[in-house]
Scaffold this motif. Sequence first.
Motif: not given
Ligand code: SF4
Lengths: 384, 262
Positions: B124-127, B130-132, B149, B166-168, B171, B199
């Motif tokens: 997880c990128n801890h954006c 964050p879209p999540c 996150v 999540c684009p990565y 999750r 995650k």
């Molecule tokens: S979008 Fe994905 S990578 Fe970014 S915070 Fe959420 S779970 Fe982590």
Amino acid sequence: MLEKALRGNKSYFAWIGFLLILVGMGFGFYLRQLGFGLGVTGMSRDVSWGLYIGQFTFLVGVAASAVMLVLPYYLHNYKVFGKITILGEFLAVAAVTMCLSFIVVDLGRPDRAFNVLLYPTPNSVLFWDMVVLNGYLFLNIFVGWTVLEAEAKSVPPPKWIKPFIYLSIPWAVSIHTVTAFLYAGLPGRGFWLSAIMAPRFLGSAFAAGPALLILICLFLRKYTKFDAGWEAIQSLAKIVTYAMILSVFFVLCELFTVFYSQIPEHMYHFLYLFVGLHGHTGMMPWMWASTILAAIALIVLINPKTRNSPGTLAIGCAAVFFSLWIEKGITLVITGYIPSPLETITEYHPTLTEIGIVVGVWALGFLIMSVLYKVALTVKTESA
Amino acid sequence: MDDTRRSFLKIAGLSMLGFGAKPVVDAVAGAGGPKFEKDPKAFNGKRWAMVVDQQKCLKAKDGCKDCVLACNSAHNIPSFNNPKDEIKWIWQTSFEHAFPGQENPYINDYIKTSLKGLPFLVLCNHCDNPPCVRVCPVQATFRRPDGIVAMDYHRCIGCRFCMAACPYGARNLNWSDPRPFIKKENPEYPTRTRGVVEKCNFCSELLAVGKLPACVEACKEKALVFGDLEDPNSEVRELLRTRPTIQRKPQLGTRPQIYYIL
Ligand code: SF4
Ligand code: SF4
């Protein structure tokens, strides 16, 4: 009025009994899923939404299509739809109930479903979807029932119902727009990231819903005393035709943008859908079936001769319905996950349990529809 | 809420409503902050981030997976042994999967020759955006003030909207009860139930007691560097200042906080 659903001939009860058996079977499968978890389905880490959410998406469209009757009848005083507007509204009730059921069976923790109300979250589209769907369900039950009750008593519907009717028109548009926004706002999913998603949803909704209604009207005309009127059916057929043309046009717009721009993240999904990607072709047969059905539908519906004859009209409408059912109920959701954000490919194959639950929810919808239609048609034939 | 204000409220409440109002006042006053004391050893970062140094990874033993294994056992990650149900917080994957769209024959060649074709670590990128978090209908996933996150396993309804968002691919859903598949349970971290999403949490439970994330701690080559971006003297800042780094899919506007040195 509901007692009217308790009287009927043998085939009516046979039909209800058949649906009840399917609902029971679906419920049995659902108990299995409740006991084990969503692992009994074909969904996976990569394809984390499947048939349930697909059916949900398709049925939101069917529900929204009631507006195609309500709007001409109440806003433009188009009397021809007088007899069948209630059918549209009750179809919407059945469809929204199915939508909500599909959401519930899709939840990993259905016991916590009410958290959505306990922690309302306006930045989540899913929160809004729940609000508009429940509102729409209420509006259609309320309006349909009030108007029908007035008819049963041979009095005009009360005046205060009008605002609710007018409200239901934009509301119908909202349910499908919000549902499209579930998909269209996600940054990493090239297949869904398209501004035309909501218009495309509406186009296909206004084709699939009325197409189903025509099929129902044709059936009722043939096997019951209720005749919707050929003019009404023909008007609906025109709506279906235009909506289907728009729906196909929107898909072509999508294809142009994707294949002319050639941005890989967007293109891969469409390649997977139509010709397969790296030897994976899971969605290909479905997509081509949908395409061929759409072509048949357009040929039959655009030609006035075939549109005007009940037999071919039924074929055209069935083609529309199944073409769009495949497109929205199956390919739209699943292809969004293939390839995954890491560009790996995991295909999706629904399990027997999953299909059993889907059939059960559909049967529940048909059950609700049959009972409501029985009431409505009894009132209509008695008061006629 | 500061103390004078709190006691003012208490006095006001008591004088207005009598002693019967005490529980109410306590509840209101208590809403201002946690009722427990923070561990004095806890790390207090303002913006946690991580740098993954592939050059250092080069020196590790063949097929090294220490970081992944450390995470798995620290967080009671079940091993289902099938990709369908798989749960992974941090894992290894090839360059073209970690950075899709950025591959070309020459960089692929560079990775093969200069980086020995070693896999990349993804988590997880801890954006920052964050879209999540944006999509979760119940705020079961949320962004903490320190940038982590986080997940509330007790609130998640398992709708999987966040997995779509999540684009990565960071999750996971517990498709079935994970407990029978946990090799050795770590009592320091909760196990999860079926039907909830989980995650990487940047080891917030370890940071709270003054320990570094398990993967960072486990890496003998110090290829994973964890620290506070808001602290100009932190090791992560130093690396970001002196080495060119890339992020995964920065064009999506999620502002991912894992940086990679190739
Ligand atoms: S979008 Fe994905 S990578 Fe970014 S915070 Fe959420 S779970 Fe982590
Ligand atoms: S699965 Fe859980 S964390 Fe993810 S969006 Fe739904 S409720 Fe939120």
